[in-house]
Design a protein around this motif. Structure first.
Motif, PDB file in Angstrom:
ATOM      1  N   SER A  41       0.887  -1.139   0.074  1.00 29.45           N
ATOM      2  CA  SER A  41      -0.017  -0.166  -0.063  1.00 29.45           C
ATOM      3  C   SER A  41       0.673   1.152   0.013  1.00 29.45           C
ATOM      4  O   SER A  41       0.617   2.264  -0.506  1.00 29.45           O
ATOM      5  N   ASP A  42       1.799   1.282   0.836  1.00 27.94           N
ATOM      6  CA  ASP A  42       2.906   2.308   0.793  1.00 27.94           C
ATOM      7  C   ASP A  42       3.631   2.600  -0.596  1.00 27.94           C
ATOM      8  O   ASP A  42       3.531   3.602  -1.041  1.00 27.94           O
ATOM      9  N   LEU A  43       3.961   1.571  -1.198  1.00 29.29           N
ATOM     10  CA  LEU A  43       4.556   1.548  -2.348  1.00 29.29           C
ATOM     11  C   LEU A  43       3.615   2.193  -3.499  1.00 29.29           C
ATOM     12  O   LEU A  43       3.893   2.825  -4.326  1.00 29.29           O
ATOM     13  N   ALA A  44       2.292   1.516  -3.424  1.00 30.64           N
ATOM     14  CA  ALA A  44       1.493   2.065  -4.439  1.00 30.64           C
ATOM     15  C   ALA A  44       0.970   3.366  -4.418  1.00 30.64           C
ATOM     16  O   ALA A  44       1.008   4.172  -5.387  1.00 30.64           O
ATOM     17  N   LYS A  45       0.935   3.989  -3.048  1.00 31.27           N
ATOM     18  CA  LYS A  45       0.972   5.383  -2.800  1.00 31.27           C
ATOM     19  C   LYS A  45       1.840   6.071  -3.333  1.00 31.27           C
ATOM     20  O   LYS A  45       1.630   7.324  -4.015  1.00 31.27           O
ATOM     21  N   ALA A  46       3.128   5.752  -3.102  1.00 31.94           N
ATOM     22  CA  ALA A  46       4.334   6.285  -3.698  1.00 31.94           C
ATOM     23  C   ALA A  46       4.534   6.327  -5.219  1.00 31.94           C
ATOM     24  O   ALA A  46       4.806   7.533  -5.989  1.00 31.94           O
ATOM     25  N   ILE A  47       3.901   5.368  -5.845  1.00 30.72           N
ATOM     26  CA  ILE A  47       4.223   5.192  -7.126  1.00 30.72           C
ATOM     27  C   ILE A  47       3.103   6.027  -8.011  1.00 30.72           C
ATOM     28  O   ILE A  47       3.095   6.432  -9.098  1.00 30.72           O
ATOM     29  N   GLY A  48       1.844   6.069  -7.173  1.00 29.00           N
ATOM     30  CA  GLY A  48       0.914   6.702  -7.848  1.00 29.00           C
ATOM     31  C   GLY A  48      -0.122   5.607  -8.494  1.00 29.00           C
ATOM     32  O   GLY A  48      -0.926   6.101  -9.362  1.00 29.00           O
ATOM     33  N   PHE A  49       0.078   4.383  -8.426  1.00 32.72           N
ATOM     34  CA  PHE A  49      -0.979   3.171  -8.941  1.00 32.72           C
ATOM     35  C   PHE A  49      -1.535   2.775  -7.715  1.00 32.72           C
ATOM     36  O   PHE A  49      -1.503   2.846  -6.662  1.00 32.72           O
ATOM     37  N   SER A  50      -2.882   2.235  -7.983  1.00 31.95           N
ATOM     38  CA  SER A  50      -3.344   1.449  -7.005  1.00 31.95           C
ATOM     39  C   SER A  50      -2.752   0.139  -6.559  1.00 31.95           C
ATOM     40  O   SER A  50      -2.077  -0.710  -7.401  1.00 31.95           O
ATOM     41  N   LYS A  51      -3.049  -0.162  -5.430  1.00 32.77           N
ATOM     42  CA  LYS A  51      -2.343  -1.536  -5.013  1.00 32.77           C
ATOM     43  C   LYS A  51      -2.966  -2.642  -5.801  1.00 32.77           C
ATOM     44  O   LYS A  51      -2.220  -3.601  -6.034  1.00 32.77           O
ATOM     45  N   ALA A  52      -4.255  -2.699  -6.250  1.00 32.11           N
ATOM     46  CA  ALA A  52      -4.831  -3.637  -7.112  1.00 32.11           C
ATOM     47  C   ALA A  52      -3.859  -3.908  -8.478  1.00 32.11           C
ATOM     48  O   ALA A  52      -3.513  -5.085  -8.960  1.00 32.11           O
ATOM     49  N   TYR A  53      -3.375  -2.653  -8.970  1.00 33.25           N
ATOM     50  CA  TYR A  53      -2.993  -2.433 -10.402  1.00 33.25           C
ATOM     51  C   TYR A  53      -1.557  -3.223 -10.166  1.00 33.25           C
ATOM     52  O   TYR A  53      -0.974  -4.013 -11.038  1.00 33.25           O
ATOM     53  N   ILE A  54      -0.865  -2.942  -8.842  1.00 28.65           N
ATOM     54  CA  ILE A  54       0.402  -3.459  -8.861  1.00 28.65           C
ATOM     55  C   ILE A  54       0.419  -5.185  -8.652  1.00 28.65           C
ATOM     56  O   ILE A  54       1.243  -5.890  -9.383  1.00 28.65           O
TER      57      ILE A  54
END
Length: 210
Positions: A41-54
């Motif tokens: 979740s932290d990574l998704a927020k930092a990248i600007g992607f959704s967690k589901a997309y990752i």
């Protein structure tokens, strides 16, 4: 022959540019905050992607970490391969192997401290990338010892597997990410003195002690 699936399969096209983007962003994020303190979740927020997309590209945080760890270990082995190419014989190969591993590991520790933590976690938790790296080093040591025996440089009465494992154990405190961090002060000295000690042992007349 049936091919076994990898432990952490990639999701989505393996050559998809998004995968590279996620890995690159993860390297920067892990490098700043550390691997274990970061969630997907932290990574998704930092990248600007959704967690589901990752999760379309990586099934877990560990799968992302595996990709990063494998790339770093490949860099270390590239240094080792170059050292082997420049060696003049089995004894020189063993000395250069130890020196290359210590220097490459220390370089990673000092310049990418948080990313070094991924290698430590991978070793501690027996990730496939770390286990494959360990096995490759063990087999490389065994190959060098075999060459030394064939050329007459090394004694040949000790079982090869036993001798290669013993050499690996002597090197381990200075090549394992988990242990190297506690041995950095003596690493440079060890890279010089331990190979010399190992080589004297390998070339010494074999004596049976009752």
């Amino acid at each position: 022959m049936t091919r076994q699936p990898p432990t952490f399969p990639s999701r989505g096209p393996s050559d998809h540019s998004v995968r590279d983007q996620i890995v690159e962003a993860a390297m920067q994020h892990f490098g700043h905050y550390g691997y274990e303190k970061t969630t997907v979740s932290d990574l998704a927020k930092a990248i600007g992607f959704s967690k589901a997309y990752i999760y379309k590209f990586f099934e877990s945080k560990q799968a992302i970490g595996e990709s990063i760890c494998a790339s770093r270990l490949a860099m270390i082995m590239a240094v080792v391969d170059q050292a082997m190419d420049e060696a003049s014989g089995p004894s020189d190969k063993l000395s250069r192997l130890f020196k290359a591993l210590v220097e490459a590991g220390a370089e990673l520790f000092f310049h990418d401290r948080k990313l070094y933590d991924i290698a430590a976690v991978a070793t501690r938790d027996h990730w496939p990338s770390a286990e494959a790296h360990r096995e490759r080093l063990h087999r490389l040591i065994e190959q060098i010892l075999r060459e030394g025996r064939d050329s007459g440089e090394f004694e040949s009465k000790t079982p090869l597997e036993e001798a290669s494992h013993a050499v690996f154990l002597v090197m381990l405190p200075y090549i394992s990410p988990v242990q190297l961090q506690y041995n950095l002060e003596t690493a440079a000295t060890a890279a010089q003195q331990l190979p010399a000690l190992i080589l004297r042992s390998l070339s010494a007349p074999y004596v049976t002690i009752d």
